[in-house]
Design a protein around this motif. Sequence first.
Motif, PDB file in Angstrom:
ATOM      1  N   GLU A 219      43.246  37.089  28.377  1.00  0.00           N
ATOM      2  CA  GLU A 219      42.139  37.928  28.862  1.00  0.00           C
ATOM      3  C   GLU A 219      40.794  37.351  28.425  1.00  0.00           C
ATOM      4  O   GLU A 219      39.829  37.329  29.206  1.00  0.00           O
ATOM      5  CB  GLU A 219      42.307  39.354  28.339  1.00  0.00           C
ATOM      6  CG  GLU A 219      41.224  40.309  28.811  1.00  0.00           C
ATOM      7  CD  GLU A 219      41.410  41.711  28.269  1.00  0.00           C
ATOM      8  OE1 GLU A 219      40.508  42.551  28.472  1.00  0.00           O
ATOM      9  OE2 GLU A 219      42.443  41.978  27.632  1.00  0.00           O
ATOM     10  N   ILE A 220      40.713  36.878  27.189  1.00  0.00           N
ATOM     11  CA  ILE A 220      39.476  36.288  26.686  1.00  0.00           C
ATOM     12  C   ILE A 220      39.090  35.061  27.494  1.00  0.00           C
ATOM     13  O   ILE A 220      37.936  34.906  27.928  1.00  0.00           O
ATOM     14  CB  ILE A 220      39.620  35.931  25.193  1.00  0.00           C
ATOM     15  CG1 ILE A 220      39.647  37.204  24.337  1.00  0.00           C
ATOM     16  CG2 ILE A 220      38.492  34.999  24.736  1.00  0.00           C
ATOM     17  CD1 ILE A 220      40.072  36.982  22.906  1.00  0.00           C
ATOM     18  N   LEU A 221      40.049  34.176  27.731  1.00  0.00           N
ATOM     19  CA  LEU A 221      39.763  32.933  28.449  1.00  0.00           C
ATOM     20  C   LEU A 221      39.448  33.193  29.918  1.00  0.00           C
ATOM     21  O   LEU A 221      38.525  32.580  30.487  1.00  0.00           O
ATOM     22  CB  LEU A 221      40.943  31.977  28.314  1.00  0.00           C
ATOM     23  CG  LEU A 221      41.236  31.504  26.874  1.00  0.00           C
ATOM     24  CD1 LEU A 221      42.476  30.626  26.847  1.00  0.00           C
ATOM     25  CD2 LEU A 221      40.053  30.768  26.289  1.00  0.00           C
ATOM     26  N   GLU A 222      40.195  34.088  30.537  1.00  0.00           N
ATOM     27  CA  GLU A 222      39.908  34.403  31.944  1.00  0.00           C
ATOM     28  C   GLU A 222      38.548  35.073  32.085  1.00  0.00           C
ATOM     29  O   GLU A 222      37.874  34.901  33.107  1.00  0.00           O
ATOM     30  CB  GLU A 222      41.009  35.295  32.508  1.00  0.00           C
ATOM     31  CG  GLU A 222      42.316  34.551  32.755  1.00  0.00           C
ATOM     32  CD  GLU A 222      43.408  35.430  33.341  1.00  0.00           C
ATOM     33  OE1 GLU A 222      44.254  34.891  34.073  1.00  0.00           O
ATOM     34  OE2 GLU A 222      43.417  36.653  33.062  1.00  0.00           O
ATOM     35  N   GLY A 223      38.125  35.774  31.034  1.00  0.00           N
ATOM     36  CA  GLY A 223      36.805  36.392  31.057  1.00  0.00           C
ATOM     37  C   GLY A 223      35.673  35.382  31.108  1.00  0.00           C
ATOM     38  O   GLY A 223      34.553  35.712  31.514  1.00  0.00           O
ATOM     39  N   GLU A 224      35.956  34.151  30.700  1.00  0.00           N
ATOM     40  CA  GLU A 224      34.953  33.084  30.781  1.00  0.00           C
ATOM     41  C   GLU A 224      35.111  32.234  32.043  1.00  0.00           C
ATOM     42  O   GLU A 224      34.445  31.215  32.196  1.00  0.00           O
ATOM     43  CB  GLU A 224      35.041  32.200  29.532  1.00  0.00           C
ATOM     44  CG  GLU A 224      34.656  32.941  28.262  1.00  0.00           C
ATOM     45  CD  GLU A 224      34.405  32.024  27.080  1.00  0.00           C
ATOM     46  OE1 GLU A 224      34.118  30.825  27.288  1.00  0.00           O
ATOM     47  OE2 GLU A 224      34.490  32.504  25.933  1.00  0.00           O
TER      48      GLU A 224
END
Length: 458
Positions: A219-224
Amino acid sequence: MHQRYDAIVIGTGQSGPSLAVRLAQAGRKTAIIERKNFGGTCVNTGCIPTKTLIASARVAHTARRAAEFGVMLDSPVVVDMARVKARKDLVVSQSNQGVASWLRSTPNLTVIEGHARFESAHGVMVNGELLEADEIFINVGGRATVPDLPGLKDVDFLTNSSMMEVDFLPPHLLIVGGSYIGLEFAQMYRRFGSEVTVIEGGPHLIGREDEKVSAAVKEILEGEGIQIRLGAKIQRVEKRGDLVLLTVSDNGASYEVSGSHLLLAVGRIPNTDDLGLDKAGIKTDARGYVVVDDQLHTNVTGVWALGDVNGRGAFTHTSYNDYEIVAANLFDNDKRSVADRIQAYALFIDPPLARIGMAEREVRASGRPALVGTMQMARVGRARERSETQGYMSVLVDAETKKILGAMLLGIEGDEVIHSLLDVMYSDAPYTVIQRAMHIHPTVSELVPTLLQDLTPL
């Protein structure tokens, strides 16, 4: 030509130099051999350069968010990749040259550049010269695995080593492998400005972690803006014009993923295939790692293996701890053992993921009664102040002994904070020791006692 030494160290990774200096200082006539880069993986293609690049990427990311903090920039953020690489090279050269200078200036220690191969249990050949010693220490490290993918031999690709030479911005970086190395490069290059796609064959990222941890990282990486393909099995790699094309299957369905550059990050293999271990009678396991006992002896008397090559750890800190264990047993009459160390490592994305001891699934599989404490990073004042509230903290405790079994911190400064828990584990103290501690406000660490005040059955 023939030379006799008391001790020979093969490789200058994290454990080799310190051990060679300790041997020389103890009066042993010592030789240390390096075939390429002084300092090994950490200094040249691992921790130091990648964390230097990550630091540059974080500055770019923070600059783009400046307005959130009331700081207005006059122009768009521009990343000069040549200058980013030059900064990385400077930091690496300082470390690399520092190791070489330290070794060359140590009395009773001979530095030899060349590729060492065993000729016998206590003899190695280097540059056509036979070197013999009663004690030999193998510290040759590992390298990136290159998978046998159809069509790969006809396509230019990158590994963690060759990425260190990149001084431009790949328009679209394809990364095969969704674990530690792959994800650090993914976030780094996304922040530099590349489009990034991660292709992972497993059902979730960083397969050794609990699924909910992997989901939070995803989720963190896809948020970027990083694209992530899970359960993706690569059928073919090919070059099509200026693009690299991957044909991928997922549950029988086939699709194509294209990008400008390809990075392979699917694991590491030990550098034992060209070491002549068969001539020495030194045993390796099915993956090529040198088999050692808990004091890091091989099956051959007078031969030890330290660092990544022994398969007992894959980190700079485990390699240095190998040195400490060998030196303690050799010189200090201190019977230290690999069995005494607690698993500890981190994934240096932003925010970092830090892990010690057992994972939740391992505790469940053990069948022991256990307690768990969980806290979202959004509750941490330091995280709110810096607008970095992603992630959560989790601690596992043995319900009967009150000892900490493991912990996972995914959040701002988690890679530093977790050592307060790790040290309590090493002291073999109950979790109540840190639960009752008074920590400084406002910090991330101050919430660890709070986290431990609300434990529930796992």
